[in-house]
Structure formats: C-alpha cells, structure tokens
Design an enzyme around this catalytic site. Structure first.
Site, PDB file in Angstrom:
ATOM      1  N   ASP A  63       2.493 -23.419  14.002  1.00  0.00           N
ATOM      2  CA  ASP A  63       3.129 -24.737  13.907  1.00  0.00           C
ATOM      3  C   ASP A  63       2.431 -25.667  12.920  1.00  0.00           C
ATOM      4  O   ASP A  63       1.325 -25.380  12.449  1.00  0.00           O
ATOM      5  CB  ASP A  63       3.201 -25.393  15.303  1.00  0.00           C
ATOM      6  CG  ASP A  63       1.904 -25.244  16.103  1.00  0.00           C
ATOM      7  OD1 ASP A  63       0.852 -24.988  15.491  1.00  0.00           O
ATOM      8  OD2 ASP A  63       1.943 -25.391  17.330  1.00  0.00           O
ATOM      9  N   ASN A 129       1.119 -28.812  29.650  1.00  0.00           N
ATOM     10  CA  ASN A 129       2.448 -28.770  30.283  1.00  0.00           C
ATOM     11  C   ASN A 129       3.104 -27.397  30.120  1.00  0.00           C
ATOM     12  O   ASN A 129       4.312 -27.252  30.294  1.00  0.00           O
ATOM     13  CB  ASN A 129       3.351 -29.870  29.717  1.00  0.00           C
ATOM     14  CG  ASN A 129       3.611 -29.706  28.222  1.00  0.00           C
ATOM     15  OD1 ASN A 129       3.108 -28.770  27.594  1.00  0.00           O
ATOM     16  ND2 ASN A 129       4.389 -30.608  27.647  1.00  0.00           N
ATOM     17  N   HIS A 131       3.250 -25.629  27.301  1.00  0.00           N
ATOM     18  CA  HIS A 131       3.871 -25.324  26.003  1.00  0.00           C
ATOM     19  C   HIS A 131       3.100 -24.243  25.256  1.00  0.00           C
ATOM     20  O   HIS A 131       1.899 -24.071  25.434  1.00  0.00           O
ATOM     21  CB  HIS A 131       4.101 -26.585  25.161  1.00  0.00           C
ATOM     22  CG  HIS A 131       2.897 -27.201  24.534  1.00  0.00           C
ATOM     23  ND1 HIS A 131       2.556 -28.518  24.730  1.00  0.00           N
ATOM     24  CD2 HIS A 131       1.957 -26.711  23.685  1.00  0.00           C
ATOM     25  CE1 HIS A 131       1.474 -28.798  24.022  1.00  0.00           C
ATOM     26  NE2 HIS A 131       1.085 -27.728  23.390  1.00  0.00           N
ATOM     27  N   GLU A 136       8.079 -27.286  23.673  1.00  0.00           N
ATOM     28  CA  GLU A 136       7.934 -28.122  24.865  1.00  0.00           C
ATOM     29  C   GLU A 136       8.862 -27.622  25.973  1.00  0.00           C
ATOM     30  O   GLU A 136       9.800 -26.860  25.709  1.00  0.00           O
ATOM     31  CB  GLU A 136       8.287 -29.573  24.501  1.00  0.00           C
ATOM     32  CG  GLU A 136       7.406 -30.174  23.406  1.00  0.00           C
ATOM     33  CD  GLU A 136       6.020 -30.578  23.895  1.00  0.00           C
ATOM     34  OE1 GLU A 136       5.579 -30.101  24.961  1.00  0.00           O
ATOM     35  OE2 GLU A 136       5.359 -31.374  23.198  1.00  0.00           O
TER      36      GLU A 136
HETATM   37  C1  GLP Z   1      -1.284 -27.863  20.775  1.00  0.00           C
HETATM   38  C2  GLP Z   1      -0.843 -26.854  19.689  1.00  0.00           C
HETATM   39  C3  GLP Z   1      -0.775 -25.484  20.241  1.00  0.00           C
HETATM   40  C4  GLP Z   1      -2.023 -25.274  21.045  1.00  0.00           C
HETATM   41  C5  GLP Z   1      -1.913 -26.061  22.329  1.00  0.00           C
HETATM   42  C6  GLP Z   1      -3.187 -26.129  23.125  1.00  0.00           C
HETATM   43  O1  GLP Z   1      -0.440 -28.954  20.887  1.00  0.00           O
HETATM   44  N1  GLP Z   1       0.350 -27.135  18.995  1.00  0.00           N
HETATM   45  O2  GLP Z   1      -0.628 -24.530  19.189  1.00  0.00           O
HETATM   46  O3  GLP Z   1      -2.189 -23.916  21.348  1.00  0.00           O
HETATM   47  O4  GLP Z   1      -1.396 -27.341  22.078  1.00  0.00           O
HETATM   48  O5  GLP Z   1      -4.126 -26.937  22.492  1.00  0.00           O
HETATM   49  P1  GLP Z   1      -5.681 -26.921  22.837  1.00  0.00           P
HETATM   50  O6  GLP Z   1      -6.171 -25.565  22.524  1.00  0.00           O
HETATM   51  O7  GLP Z   1      -6.281 -27.979  21.963  1.00  0.00           O
HETATM   52  O8  GLP Z   1      -5.787 -27.252  24.277  1.00  0.00           O
END
Ligand code: GLP
Length: 234
Positions: A63, A129, A131, A136
């Site tokens: 992303d 959440n 995702h 989402e």
């Molecule tokens: C983010 C990213 C995801 C990531 C997830 C967890 O918003 N877009 O690709 O894997 O949320 O993030 P983190 O590893 O900082 O908890």
C-alpha cells in the site's frame, strides 16, 4: 492457519526473517510481497545486517498513501528505501502510485504488476481493527487494488509517523484482499497487547468482512507469527 508463538518482537522478527530468506533461497526468481508499519522493522533490520542475496528478488508492496510525493519522508516509498531498498540490491521494487491525478489507472496498473509477478510469499502486518494492507472492515474479500478512505482508528494508529495528526493522509491505495489472497504463501506478524483482540478474531472469529484478516482462514498456506502478548486472548 499455522501459528508460531514466540516470546517477543525480537524473536518474532528472527522467525519471520528466516522464513523469508528460506523462500528467497528456494528459487531462481522470487517475488516477495512486503508490508510497512512498525511490525516489520525488525525484519528489515535483519536484512540490513545479514545482507542476503536479493538480486533475483522482485518486491511488491501492499500500500501507499494518496497525495504524498514519493520523496516525502512519511511516504511508504521513503520508508521502504530507508529500511531496505537503499541497502540491498533487488531485481525490481514496486509500490502503488498514490500521487497521481488518475488513481483508478494507477490501481489497474498495479494489479497488472501483481499479475505479472505472482507473489511467492506475502508478509503482512495486522491492524488493530483487523485490517490487512489498508483493507478496512467492510472490504470485499474479492477486492483488487483500490482506493480506500482510512478509518479514524487507522489514522490514529499511524499518526506517530507524522509531525501533526492533521498531516495523516485520509486516503490510501492498497492491494485488495483478493489480490493478497493470490499469494502462494502468507506470513502475518503481530506483537504486543494492542493486537491481541485482532489476533483472536483473525484466528477463531467467524469469517466475515467485519474483520478483513479472517479472510486468511480461507487461504491454504498461512503462518501467523505472534508474541506472547498478542496471543494472550487465544
Ligand atoms: C498499517 C499499514 C499496514 C500495516 C498495519 C499494521 O496501517 N497500512 O500495512 O501492516 O497497519 O501496522 P503496524 O505494524 O505499525 O502495527
């Protein structure tokens, strides 16, 4: 889904890193699906330290934010360069283009890149959440690369990477859940208490678009690497 429970984030990074390097060494041409965020930082550090040969490896990232210049310090392009791409040499590195006036075209182009470079191993983080990528709750399990409006919870979780909360972009381009599920193998990592509810839902919750990560229950080759804290509710 196979679960590997480890003690802490450090051990998690080592286990996931070893799995990725095994995949890299298993074939002449490899495509890795990569993630950003806090969770994979330890894995990328191990890449920088050990410098495995990645000359035959193509990467496709999950992303990118909409509206940030590639060179903006908070873009995922910059994150990947800083963590990995500036330190090792790859065959090719792809991220979605979120900085264009024709985002629909950019989504189609990215889906074509994924089609031409089928992902051998996809690394995923897990949102609080549930995702995956920036998919989402409510996203269709058959979705391809698309534009998403980020939820309050996701913008809040990601605000630590920005100077001001209002700088956190509102939209992003993400591989769809359908695109992610095409990967031959998936490794999803999560550590810390903040992820415990999402880990439980992903593993034993009912498969539903209310928790995007439950889509992984339908995939034949998923390894979940979690630390003790993230696994506490299971
Ligand atoms: C983010 C990213 C995801 C990531 C997830 C967890 O918003 N877009 O690709 O894997 O949320 O993030 P983190 O590893 O900082 O908890």
């Amino acid at each position: 889904m196979k679960v590997i429970e480890v003690k802490n984030a450090e051990e998690l990074s080592m286990v996931a890193y070893e799995k990725i390097v095994d995949k890299i060494n298993s074939k002449e041409e490899v495509t890795l699906g990569l993630a950003t965020g806090g969770s994979p930082l330890g894995i990328y550090e191990l890449f920088r330290i050990n410098k495995p040969n990645t000359a035959h490896v193509t990467t496709v990232n999950l992303d990118e934010y909409v509206g940030l210049n590639e060179n903006d310090q908070t873009s995922y392009h910059s994150y990947m360069k800083k963590q990995l791409f500036n330190h090792l040499s790859f065959k090719a590195n792809y991220l979605p283009n979120g900085n264009t006036t024709n985002l629909n075209e950019a989504c189609k182009a990215y889906e074509e890149i994924i089609r031409k470079n089928p992902v051998d191993l996809q690394l995923l983080g897990l949102g609080e959440n549930g995702h995956i990528g920036f998919n989402e709750p409510g996203t269709s399990f058959t979705s391809s690369t698309h534009i998403v409006e980020l939820t309050k919870s996701t913008r809040n979780a990601n605000k630590i990477y920005f100077e001001n909360e209002k700088d956190v972009p509102t939209y992003a381009v993400t591989m769809g859940i359908g695109s992610i599920l095409k990967a031959k193998e998936i490794v999803i990592i999560a550590y810390g208490l903040k992820k415990a509810a999402a880990v439980k839902e992903m593993l034993i919750g009912q498969v539903s678009d209310g928790c995007p990560a439950t889509a992984l229950q339908n995939h034949p080759n998923v390894t979940v690497v979690v630390d003790e804290e993230a696994y506490t509710l299971c």
